[in-house]
Design a protein around this motif. Sequence first.
Motif, mmCIF file in Angstrom:
data_model
loop_
_atom_site.group_PDB
_atom_site.id
_atom_site.type_symbol
_atom_site.label_atom_id
_atom_site.label_comp_id
_atom_site.label_asym_id
_atom_site.label_seq_id
_atom_site.Cartn_x
_atom_site.Cartn_y
_atom_site.Cartn_z
ATOM 1 N N ALA A 182 1.658 3.293 -10.183
ATOM 2 C CA ALA A 182 2.968 2.935 -9.630
ATOM 3 C C ALA A 182 3.962 4.074 -9.842
ATOM 4 C CB ALA A 182 3.473 1.648 -10.282
ATOM 5 N N TRP A 183 3.884 4.745 -10.987
ATOM 6 C CA TRP A 183 4.763 5.883 -11.292
ATOM 7 C C TRP A 183 4.502 7.024 -10.311
ATOM 8 C CZ3 TRP A 183 4.460 10.992 -12.687
ATOM 9 C CH2 TRP A 183 5.561 11.555 -13.341
ATOM 10 N N VAL A 184 3.236 7.311 -10.044
ATOM 11 C CA VAL A 184 2.878 8.363 -9.083
ATOM 12 C C VAL A 184 3.400 8.011 -7.693
ATOM 13 C CG1 VAL A 184 0.924 9.435 -7.872
ATOM 14 C CG2 VAL A 184 0.874 9.204 -10.362
ATOM 15 N N GLY A 212 9.670 9.147 -3.370
ATOM 16 C CA GLY A 212 11.039 9.653 -3.503
ATOM 17 C C GLY A 212 11.147 11.153 -3.416
ATOM 18 N N GLY A 213 9.973 11.836 -3.347
ATOM 19 C CA GLY A 213 9.991 13.292 -3.295
ATOM 20 C C GLY A 213 10.402 13.915 -4.604
ATOM 21 N N ASP A 214 10.465 13.113 -5.694
ATOM 22 C CA ASP A 214 10.867 13.615 -6.997
ATOM 23 C C ASP A 214 9.636 14.017 -7.787
ATOM 24 O OD1 ASP A 214 11.970 14.181 -9.423
ATOM 25 O OD2 ASP A 214 12.508 12.119 -9.937
ATOM 26 N N THR A 215 9.302 15.290 -7.773
ATOM 27 C CA THR A 215 8.120 15.760 -8.494
ATOM 28 C C THR A 215 8.493 16.734 -9.599
ATOM 29 O OG1 THR A 215 7.822 17.522 -6.861
ATOM 30 C CG2 THR A 215 6.645 15.453 -6.487
ATOM 31 N N ALA A 216 9.751 16.819 -9.937
ATOM 32 C CA ALA A 216 10.185 17.746 -10.965
ATOM 33 C C ALA A 216 10.335 17.023 -12.297
ATOM 34 C CB ALA A 216 11.510 18.351 -10.578
ATOM 35 N N GLN A 263 0.861 -1.191 0.000
ATOM 36 C CA GLN A 263 0.000 0.000 0.000
ATOM 37 C C GLN A 263 0.895 1.238 0.000
ATOM 38 O OE1 GLN A 263 -3.838 -0.362 0.174
ATOM 39 N NE2 GLN A 263 -2.705 -1.924 -0.927
ATOM 40 N N THR A 264 1.546 1.458 -1.144
ATOM 41 C CA THR A 264 2.553 2.514 -1.254
ATOM 42 C C THR A 264 1.960 3.915 -1.228
ATOM 43 O OG1 THR A 264 2.462 2.157 -3.654
ATOM 44 C CG2 THR A 264 4.269 1.106 -2.449
ATOM 45 N N LEU A 265 0.649 4.032 -1.384
ATOM 46 C CA LEU A 265 0.017 5.354 -1.351
ATOM 47 C C LEU A 265 -0.870 5.529 -0.121
ATOM 48 C CD1 LEU A 265 -0.843 5.811 -5.145
ATOM 49 C CD2 LEU A 265 0.845 7.089 -3.801
ATOM 50 N N ALA A 267 -4.368 18.229 -1.593
ATOM 51 C CA ALA A 267 -4.104 16.858 -2.035
ATOM 52 C C ALA A 267 -2.613 16.686 -2.241
ATOM 53 C CB ALA A 267 -4.857 16.562 -3.330
ATOM 54 N N ASP A 268 -2.158 15.455 -2.133
ATOM 55 C CA ASP A 268 -0.747 15.155 -2.378
ATOM 56 C C ASP A 268 -0.438 15.128 -3.870
ATOM 57 O OD1 ASP A 268 0.334 14.412 0.418
ATOM 58 O OD2 ASP A 268 -1.522 13.258 0.264
ATOM 59 N N ALA A 269 -1.421 14.724 -4.667
ATOM 60 C CA ALA A 269 -1.235 14.663 -6.115
ATOM 61 C C ALA A 269 -2.566 14.890 -6.801
ATOM 62 C CB ALA A 269 -0.641 13.310 -6.531
ATOM 63 N N ALA A 270 -2.485 15.331 -8.036
ATOM 64 C CA ALA A 270 -3.683 15.501 -8.867
ATOM 65 C C ALA A 270 -3.365 14.990 -10.260
ATOM 66 C CB ALA A 270 -4.116 16.961 -8.918
ATOM 67 N N VAL A 271 -4.259 14.177 -10.795
ATOM 68 C CA VAL A 271 -4.083 13.613 -12.135
ATOM 69 C C VAL A 271 -5.273 14.047 -12.976
ATOM 70 C CG1 VAL A 271 -3.682 11.522 -13.484
ATOM 71 C CG2 VAL A 271 -2.898 11.634 -11.112
ATOM 72 N N PHE A 272 -5.015 14.910 -13.962
ATOM 73 C CA PHE A 272 -6.093 15.509 -14.746
ATOM 74 C C PHE A 272 -6.243 14.761 -16.066
ATOM 75 C CE2 PHE A 272 -4.565 18.838 -11.902
ATOM 76 C CZ PHE A 272 -5.757 19.226 -11.319
ATOM 77 N N VAL A 273 -7.186 13.835 -16.076
ATOM 78 C CA VAL A 273 -7.410 12.970 -17.236
ATOM 79 C C VAL A 273 -8.599 13.455 -18.062
ATOM 80 C CG1 VAL A 273 -7.551 10.560 -17.968
ATOM 81 C CG2 VAL A 273 -6.658 11.094 -15.713
ATOM 82 N N ALA A 274 -9.494 14.215 -17.469
ATOM 83 C CA ALA A 274 -10.740 14.610 -18.127
ATOM 84 C C ALA A 274 -10.479 15.356 -19.437
ATOM 85 C CB ALA A 274 -11.567 15.493 -17.190
ATOM 86 N N ALA A 275 -11.334 15.100 -20.407
ATOM 87 C CA ALA A 275 -11.301 15.820 -21.684
ATOM 88 C C ALA A 275 -12.237 17.021 -21.561
ATOM 89 C CB ALA A 275 -11.737 14.901 -22.820
ATOM 90 N N VAL A 276 -11.688 18.092 -21.026
ATOM 91 C CA VAL A 276 -12.494 19.285 -20.736
ATOM 92 C C VAL A 276 -12.704 20.084 -22.020
ATOM 93 C CG1 VAL A 276 -12.617 21.390 -19.349
ATOM 94 C CG2 VAL A 276 -11.510 19.341 -18.421
#
Length: 404
Positions: free
Chosen positions: A392-394, A400-404, A185-187, A268-277
Amino acid sequence: MSLAGKNVLLIIGGGIAAYKSLDLIRRLRERGAVVRPVMTKAAREFVTPLAVGALSASKVFGELFDREDEHDVGHIRLAREAELILVAPATANLMARAANGLVDDLATAILLAAKAPILMAPAMNPAMWAHPATRRNLAQLTTDGVRFIGPNAGEMAEAGEAGTGRMAEPTEIADAAEALLGQPQTLAGRHIVVTSGPTHEPIDPVRYIANRSSGRQGHAIAAALAALGARVTLVSGPVTIADPAGITVRRVETAREMLAAVEDALPADAAVFVAAVADWRAEETATRKLKKAAGTTPALALTENPDILATIGHRPDRPLLVVGFAAETDDLLANARRKLDRKGADAIVANDVSSEHGVMGGADNTVHIVTRDGVEAWPKLDKSEVARRLAAWVAERLQGGDTA
């Protein structure tokens, strides 16, 4: 033994591949699993309860209205006690009933009552596997959080038939069960916002502007993130697919409503914007239906919708990791790179949605992960596998704290 003491409920469907379930039981027990078998009526035409019971060292369940088993609502008990529900073989019929929530036997009652992870190993004729109805059922089950292993390509039971439809080998299924039960449960403790589906921008009470999006990819990503332990808020435009299990869903219609719902879901810790707005909306929405008049075309003045990704990406309290999707028909990587900085994102998932790729509304996707460090190209994958890899990538970036 990595499955030591794990309670695996094995549902055996009624296909010729049911004979492999005998070897599967042996493989699971070799790894220490406690196997409780459930056989459909059709499965008993291919293998006997005597053989299944002997190999599993367990009672074989099969009747929904069994007086002895159902005195304490046995199908609920079986569903609740299982740590993994494995369906092998998962026939086209069994998948169709599960996808539509139909309950007419013990197996489907257990699947509907299940809270444990479900892993299906499909097995059927290649024409049945490729049929649009099966593909719809596969997409629905994936959205519901069901995992799949196989089917594999090869010779069929029918003479002269070959293609994709063979049930995965018992060792492959056991490996998948082991990986699923042992999934870290990595997240856990993370909150992630995901947007999915299209937006509908009204022109009048009956017409609207929209993009071609089924929501399958966004919903699958939300489910994959939740499977890694994340608390997920899914902000969904109008879709016809089911909500992923165990996820907070906020339904919206327009781009402005979607932005407001995303902002309300922060922090939030992360946001993933997949919607076709939809990029534009009508400047003025008619309160009555616009009527056709011979020889005339009404003028439609458009105005720009808010850019949700850019708005969140440039906020001072933005999530640690902001991932956007770029649906392009031309200059895929160049356009994605430009969006990376312009929208304040940490990564852009670029996918080619030109008509020959069939991504919008389809079951597969081919994506490139574009970051400031370079481009990571993924092969053509089922959208559920894209979702698992991206989750898994997220998790890796957040850990790792690598968000750049």
